[in-house]
Motif scaffolding. Structure first.
Motif, PDB file in Angstrom:
ATOM      1  N   GLU A   1       0.659  -1.326   0.107  1.00 13.05           N
ATOM      2  CA  GLU A   1      -0.002   0.016   0.244  1.00 13.05           C
ATOM      3  C   GLU A   1       1.147   1.322  -0.021  1.00 13.05           C
ATOM      4  O   GLU A   1       1.925   1.332   0.565  1.00 13.05           O
ATOM      5  CB  GLU A   1      -1.242  -0.073   1.119  1.00 13.05           C
ATOM      6  N   GLY A   2       0.590   2.266  -0.836  1.00 16.63           N
ATOM      7  CA  GLY A   2       1.279   3.267  -1.008  1.00 16.63           C
ATOM      8  C   GLY A   2       2.404   3.359  -2.128  1.00 16.63           C
ATOM      9  O   GLY A   2       2.826   4.345  -2.529  1.00 16.63           O
ATOM     10  N   ALA A   3       2.658   1.948  -2.559  1.00 21.79           N
ATOM     11  CA  ALA A   3       3.620   2.191  -3.646  1.00 21.79           C
ATOM     12  C   ALA A   3       3.043   2.300  -4.820  1.00 21.79           C
ATOM     13  O   ALA A   3       1.816   2.362  -4.953  1.00 21.79           O
ATOM     14  CB  ALA A   3       4.209   0.665  -3.776  1.00 21.79           C
ATOM     15  N   SER A   4       4.017   2.820  -5.803  1.00 22.82           N
ATOM     16  CA  SER A   4       3.216   2.970  -7.393  1.00 22.82           C
ATOM     17  C   SER A   4       3.021   1.638  -7.876  1.00 22.82           C
ATOM     18  O   SER A   4       3.494   0.535  -7.842  1.00 22.82           O
ATOM     19  CB  SER A   4       4.524   3.522  -7.905  1.00 22.82           C
ATOM     20  N   LEU A   5       2.102   1.706  -8.939  1.00 20.85           N
ATOM     21  CA  LEU A   5       1.740   0.450  -9.701  1.00 20.85           C
ATOM     22  C   LEU A   5       1.765   0.564 -11.152  1.00 20.85           C
ATOM     23  O   LEU A   5       1.514   1.630 -11.755  1.00 20.85           O
ATOM     24  CB  LEU A   5       0.407   0.108  -9.288  1.00 20.85           C
ATOM     25  N   GLU A   6       2.323  -0.304 -11.927  1.00 24.02           N
ATOM     26  CA  GLU A   6       2.063  -0.436 -13.488  1.00 24.02           C
ATOM     27  C   GLU A   6       1.554  -1.841 -13.835  1.00 24.02           C
ATOM     28  O   GLU A   6       2.271  -2.769 -13.450  1.00 24.02           O
ATOM     29  CB  GLU A   6       3.304   0.054 -14.200  1.00 24.02           C
ATOM     30  N   LEU A   7       0.586  -1.882 -14.523  1.00 24.78           N
ATOM     31  CA  LEU A   7      -0.023  -3.317 -15.180  1.00 24.78           C
ATOM     32  C   LEU A   7       0.360  -2.949 -16.403  1.00 24.78           C
ATOM     33  O   LEU A   7      -0.167  -2.022 -17.176  1.00 24.78           O
ATOM     34  CB  LEU A   7      -1.371  -3.302 -14.573  1.00 24.78           C
ATOM     35  N   ARG A   8       0.888  -4.052 -17.098  1.00 25.20           N
ATOM     36  CA  ARG A   8       1.346  -4.172 -18.700  1.00 25.20           C
ATOM     37  C   ARG A   8       0.040  -4.710 -19.362  1.00 25.20           C
ATOM     38  O   ARG A   8      -0.530  -5.563 -18.999  1.00 25.20           O
ATOM     39  CB  ARG A   8       2.476  -4.716 -18.433  1.00 25.20           C
ATOM     40  N   CYS A   9       0.218  -4.008 -20.534  1.00 24.13           N
ATOM     41  CA  CYS A   9      -0.848  -4.435 -21.481  1.00 24.13           C
ATOM     42  C   CYS A   9      -0.290  -4.039 -22.996  1.00 24.13           C
ATOM     43  O   CYS A   9       0.226  -2.997 -23.333  1.00 24.13           O
ATOM     44  CB  CYS A   9      -2.283  -3.648 -21.514  1.00 24.13           C
ATOM     45  N   ASN A  10      -0.105  -5.105 -23.783  1.00 24.29           N
ATOM     46  CA  ASN A  10       0.184  -5.162 -25.261  1.00 24.29           C
ATOM     47  C   ASN A  10      -1.098  -5.537 -26.217  1.00 24.29           C
ATOM     48  O   ASN A  10      -1.700  -6.365 -25.810  1.00 24.29           O
ATOM     49  CB  ASN A  10       1.360  -5.985 -25.484  1.00 24.29           C
ATOM     50  N   TYR A  11      -0.881  -4.887 -27.284  1.00 24.69           N
ATOM     51  CA  TYR A  11      -2.029  -5.027 -28.200  1.00 24.69           C
ATOM     52  C   TYR A  11      -1.157  -5.474 -29.677  1.00 24.69           C
ATOM     53  O   TYR A  11      -0.215  -5.068 -29.936  1.00 24.69           O
ATOM     54  CB  TYR A  11      -2.733  -4.108 -28.427  1.00 24.69           C
ATOM     55  N   SER A  12      -2.199  -6.131 -30.273  1.00 25.31           N
ATOM     56  CA  SER A  12      -1.749  -6.609 -31.646  1.00 25.31           C
ATOM     57  C   SER A  12      -2.967  -6.580 -32.530  1.00 25.31           C
ATOM     58  O   SER A  12      -4.001  -7.205 -32.652  1.00 25.31           O
ATOM     59  CB  SER A  12      -1.224  -8.056 -31.816  1.00 25.31           C
ATOM     60  N   TYR A  13      -3.065  -5.158 -33.215  1.00 23.46           N
ATOM     61  CA  TYR A  13      -3.900  -4.847 -34.094  1.00 23.46           C
ATOM     62  C   TYR A  13      -3.406  -4.277 -35.574  1.00 23.46           C
ATOM     63  O   TYR A  13      -2.032  -3.672 -35.385  1.00 23.46           O
ATOM     64  CB  TYR A  13      -4.896  -3.753 -33.562  1.00 23.46           C
ATOM     65  N   GLY A  14      -4.146  -4.505 -36.247  1.00 24.25           N
ATOM     66  CA  GLY A  14      -3.498  -3.876 -37.770  1.00 24.25           C
ATOM     67  C   GLY A  14      -3.335  -2.373 -37.670  1.00 24.25           C
ATOM     68  O   GLY A  14      -2.516  -1.751 -38.354  1.00 24.25           O
ATOM     69  N   ALA A  15      -4.341  -1.767 -37.062  1.00 24.41           N
ATOM     70  CA  ALA A  15      -4.513  -0.317 -37.157  1.00 24.41           C
ATOM     71  C   ALA A  15      -4.433   0.037 -35.441  1.00 24.41           C
ATOM     72  O   ALA A  15      -4.594  -1.004 -34.659  1.00 24.41           O
ATOM     73  CB  ALA A  15      -5.445   0.305 -37.855  1.00 24.41           C
ATOM     74  N   THR A  16      -4.570   1.310 -35.103  1.00 21.93           N
ATOM     75  CA  THR A  16      -4.801   1.617 -33.786  1.00 21.93           C
ATOM     76  C   THR A  16      -6.144   1.411 -33.451  1.00 21.93           C
ATOM     77  O   THR A  16      -6.876   1.967 -33.790  1.00 21.93           O
ATOM     78  CB  THR A  16      -4.400   3.241 -33.489  1.00 21.93           C
ATOM     79  N   PRO A  17      -5.895   0.681 -32.103  1.00 20.52           N
ATOM     80  CA  PRO A  17      -7.361   0.271 -31.797  1.00 20.52           C
ATOM     81  C   PRO A  17      -7.841   1.103 -30.727  1.00 20.52           C
ATOM     82  O   PRO A  17      -7.097   1.965 -30.398  1.00 20.52           O
ATOM     83  CB  PRO A  17      -6.952  -1.315 -31.034  1.00 20.52           C
ATOM     84  N   TYR A  18      -9.030   0.876 -30.548  1.00 20.87           N
ATOM     85  CA  TYR A  18      -9.471   1.590 -29.157  1.00 20.87           C
ATOM     86  C   TYR A  18      -9.273   0.898 -28.063  1.00 20.87           C
ATOM     87  O   TYR A  18      -9.288  -0.424 -28.118  1.00 20.87           O
ATOM     88  CB  TYR A  18     -10.952   1.884 -29.214  1.00 20.87           C
ATOM     89  N   LEU A  19      -8.625   1.347 -27.003  1.00 21.04           N
ATOM     90  CA  LEU A  19      -8.153   0.498 -25.942  1.00 21.04           C
ATOM     91  C   LEU A  19      -8.710   1.104 -24.601  1.00 21.04           C
ATOM     92  O   LEU A  19      -9.070   2.089 -24.269  1.00 21.04           O
ATOM     93  CB  LEU A  19      -6.499   0.752 -25.695  1.00 21.04           C
ATOM     94  N   PHE A  20      -9.049   0.223 -23.656  1.00 22.18           N
ATOM     95  CA  PHE A  20      -9.834   0.210 -22.426  1.00 22.18           C
ATOM     96  C   PHE A  20      -9.089  -0.492 -21.281  1.00 22.18           C
ATOM     97  O   PHE A  20      -8.430  -1.352 -21.570  1.00 22.18           O
ATOM     98  CB  PHE A  20     -11.376  -0.239 -22.437  1.00 22.18           C
TER      99      PHE A  20
END
Lengths: 120, 114
Positions: B15-34
């Motif tokens: 608790e109190g630490a920073s957080l980073e959750l990773r996400c990589n995408y593979s689409y032909g064009a820029t997708p919408y991301l959520f």
């Protein structure tokens, strides 16, 4: 805004019975609704996509006769699990997308809280 | 094939630490991301979304995500994690305008140590 409700939140039924789950968009008109199924500790799997007033489009491997979807109005879609069996026990989640004029971006899905189904 | 990958199945932070959750995408064009968050036994809540424009997106609950085209990534960050942030986080992609189908990542479970 963009609230989606589901009813019931949980249901227990006997094998062989049918169960109906309702999904409602409370403050916007949902031209498209989606039904997902989620197994424990897994991601969501899209079951079907339904547009108001037309037949649902089912994903490959989903039995349309077992999972009946009706999207009769712009605020209500129902999923009926017919002749439920224990393997149908799962967490079912619906989502809804708004159409033009709602102020919501059409491409954004808003999710319901889910319905937990347990078939004995 | 269009896909979204979350490399980390389970992350534990204090608790109190920073957080980073990773996400990589593979689409032909820029997708919408959520990014969505799911608390135990609950449905999904939208944290933030990226369609176009500014690559740094601010969301609810103090979360932000940065779209990096060069890395095909859309990582979720929070500078200081609260115990109530413990949940399952899903990164999702959508092909683009007019396409409704979401491709969900498998999720990252976040545990927070008091």
């Amino acid at each position: 805004g963009a609230v989606v409700s589901q009813h019931p939140s949980w249901v227990i039924c006997k094998s062989g019975t049918s169960v109906k789950i309702e999904c409602r968009s409370l403050d916007f008109q949902a031209t498209t609704m989606f039904w997902y199924r989620q197994f424990p500790k897994q991601s969501l799997m899209l079951m079907a996509t339904s547009n108001e007033g037309s037949k649902a489009t089912y994903e490959q491997g989903v039995e349309k006769d077992k999972f009946l979807i009706n999207h009769a109005s712009l605020t209500l879609s129902t999923l009926t699990v017919t002749s439920a069996h224990p393997e149908d026990s799962s967490f079912y989640i619906c989502s809804a997308s708004g159409g033009g004029g709602t102020g919501l971006l059409q491409e954004t899905q808003y999710f319901g809280p889910g319905t937990r189904l347990l078939v004995l | 094939a269009q896909s979204v990958t979350q490399p980390d199945i389970h992350i534990t932070v204090s608790e109190g630490a920073s957080l980073e959750l990773r996400c990589n995408y593979s689409y032909g064009a820029t997708p919408y991301l959520f990014w969505y968050v799911q608390s135990p036994g609950q449905g999904l809540q939208l944290l933030l979304k990226y369609f176009s424009g500014d690559t740094l997106v601010q969301g609810i609950k103090g979360f932000e995500a940065e779209f990096k085209r060069s890395q095909s990534s859309f990582n979720l960050r929070k500078p200081s994690v609260h115990w109530s942030d413990a949940a399952e986080y899903f990164c999702d992609g959508q092909r683009g305008a007019g396409s409704y189908q979401l491709t969900f990542g498998k999720g990252t479970k976040l545990s927070v140590i008091p």
